[in-house]
Motif scaffolding. Sequence first.
Motif, mmCIF file in Angstrom:
data_model
loop_
_atom_site.group_PDB
_atom_site.id
_atom_site.type_symbol
_atom_site.label_atom_id
_atom_site.label_comp_id
_atom_site.label_asym_id
_atom_site.label_seq_id
_atom_site.Cartn_x
_atom_site.Cartn_y
_atom_site.Cartn_z
ATOM 1 N N THR A 48 0.828 -1.203 0.000
ATOM 2 C CA THR A 48 0.000 0.000 0.000
ATOM 3 C C THR A 48 0.866 1.257 0.000
ATOM 4 O O THR A 48 0.591 2.230 -0.711
ATOM 5 C CB THR A 48 -0.917 0.007 1.238
ATOM 6 O OG1 THR A 48 -1.519 -1.272 1.336
ATOM 7 C CG2 THR A 48 -1.982 1.074 1.127
ATOM 8 N N LEU A 49 1.938 1.221 0.814
ATOM 9 C CA LEU A 49 2.855 2.362 0.855
ATOM 10 C C LEU A 49 3.465 2.615 -0.521
ATOM 11 O O LEU A 49 3.552 3.757 -0.975
ATOM 12 C CB LEU A 49 3.981 2.109 1.865
ATOM 13 C CG LEU A 49 3.659 2.370 3.325
ATOM 14 C CD1 LEU A 49 4.884 2.090 4.189
ATOM 15 C CD2 LEU A 49 3.225 3.827 3.498
ATOM 16 N N VAL A 50 3.890 1.539 -1.187
ATOM 17 C CA VAL A 50 4.504 1.701 -2.511
ATOM 18 C C VAL A 50 3.477 2.235 -3.507
ATOM 19 O O VAL A 50 3.781 3.112 -4.318
ATOM 20 C CB VAL A 50 5.109 0.370 -3.017
ATOM 21 C CG1 VAL A 50 5.634 0.510 -4.438
ATOM 22 C CG2 VAL A 50 6.234 -0.070 -2.083
ATOM 23 N N ALA A 51 2.240 1.727 -3.409
ATOM 24 C CA ALA A 51 1.189 2.235 -4.303
ATOM 25 C C ALA A 51 0.987 3.727 -4.072
ATOM 26 O O ALA A 51 0.847 4.505 -5.023
ATOM 27 C CB ALA A 51 -0.109 1.466 -4.071
ATOM 28 N N ALA A 52 1.009 4.146 -2.792
ATOM 29 C CA ALA A 52 0.861 5.568 -2.480
ATOM 30 C C ALA A 52 2.023 6.362 -3.061
ATOM 31 O O ALA A 52 1.840 7.444 -3.630
ATOM 32 C CB ALA A 52 0.778 5.770 -0.973
#
Lengths: 286, 266
Positions: free
Chosen positions: B20-24
Amino acid sequence: MSVEAQQGIATPRIPAGLGGLLPALTLIGLFFVVPVLALLLRSVTDPSPGLQNYAALLGDGTYARVFFNTFLVAAVVTIVTVLVAFPVAWMLAIMPAALASILFGIIILSMWTNLLTRTYAWMVLLQRTGVINRALIGAGIIDQPLPLINNLTGVTIGMVYIMLPFMILPLVGTLRAIDPMTLRAAALCGASPLAAFRRILLPLSLPGIAAGGLMVFVMSLGYFVTPALLGGTSNMMLAEMIAQMIQSLLNWGLGSAAAFILLVVTMALYALQLRLVGSKRAAGGA
Amino acid sequence: MLLDYDRLGWLKVALLGFTTLVAAFLLLPVVFIVLLSFGSSRWLAFPPPGWTLKWYQELFADPSWIEAALTSARIATMTAILAVAIGLVASFALVRGQFRGREVLRGLLLTPMVLPVVVFAIAIYAFFLRLGLGGTTIGFVVAHTVLALPFAIIPIATALEGFDKSIEDAAIVCGASPLQAKLRITLPSIRIGIFSAAIFSFLASWDEVVVAIFMASPTLQTLPVKIWGSLRSDLTPVIAAASSLLVALTLALMIVTALLRRKLQT
């Protein structure tokens, strides 16, 4: 039935032959191979015949620093990209299809967005008075703005951002090709998750990591736009130096010699990558 | 169990959190630039003190931005047409031809994708200076077609490899000429590949910066050259407005691609 057609059946593989390649070969020969060879020639004839341009490049401390920086940045970018991409590719390979397609959408959107747009966004985000510094100060984590741009940090963030899709997408393929049974078997035989990761998952995905990592490294070595905008003068990279030699200094001899060195290094690494994955997959992955 | 999504346990939480962090991280610059383009601060303060459309007004009031966008569209369209046409006949030869050195030739045609663009940029710049093609539309189109060709060949050749040639042969047996069979049977079957080739080679030219910087003249500038020039002088929010329009275009292209793929596959 026409005569033509009968011949077509008698020799089902009518060679579409070299004829179809003629336009492509003319284009690439005349406007790619010839100009690049002319550039190589210029590197040993401008301003006078001899190898003095190469001697100057390889013998001078300033240029040596640029070469060192180029490799350093490419190496740092590759390592960070692999470390960030692996868990994401892992999840993408096994998560439910609906969730995966959202994530793929985000990856493709970032990949297809104009390169300068993305770099501009990072320039604004990372500057001294930018959002990230303000947020960190606002949260009380730091009191002075961090130098995030015009240095190695800035280049790394900007480049990793660009390279991530090129690492994640092929890696998903590698991970999907691994049979989950092998890992179930490991668990049944009592392997801890860490042991299963170290002894099975990681070794099986290593070819994908190596191929993707090599591709990211090669692409980073010759990158121009992002290092030029997010990097500092003290860590200039080879591509920017070449552009400067030609555009600002009009030193064609030195510039083309530097370009030729970049070409040789890139092609050597590309050949290595081809041996790792076979020609079709390497090209398809890029 | 590491490849069983439902049996990962605590590891799943950690990995999903990280993902999720990488997607953000991947979304951050794209979303940020769109928000910024509506912000009222000339100094790019964020969150902005107010919202405005004035950067879009400034953008559309400046003929040099419009001019650059039209130039880019023109060059990219011509590049896409040329690259797809040349790539199509080349793909037939590469996939079906029976001659020695086929793999070597394939490699040669794909090399422009691998060579650092800056090397090609200065080579073609020097070459075109001598031929008097520097700063011309033809020069731009030729150089961009070289760079776009691999992006046309790869999807078309892949589609062609997946096409069963006996269907084309069947058409010939039924009386079609080889050309007819190709035009009416084979080409429609590989249309997804051709369509991808067109999009990729258009984007290869539309987004191309490095060759364009060398090739551009004061009277002939593509959009990336215009943005590059503005970025080097100041970070005006007008760039954010132009960039947001590019993001909108990208989204539109993605949606069209997804819809067409779905339609073509059924």
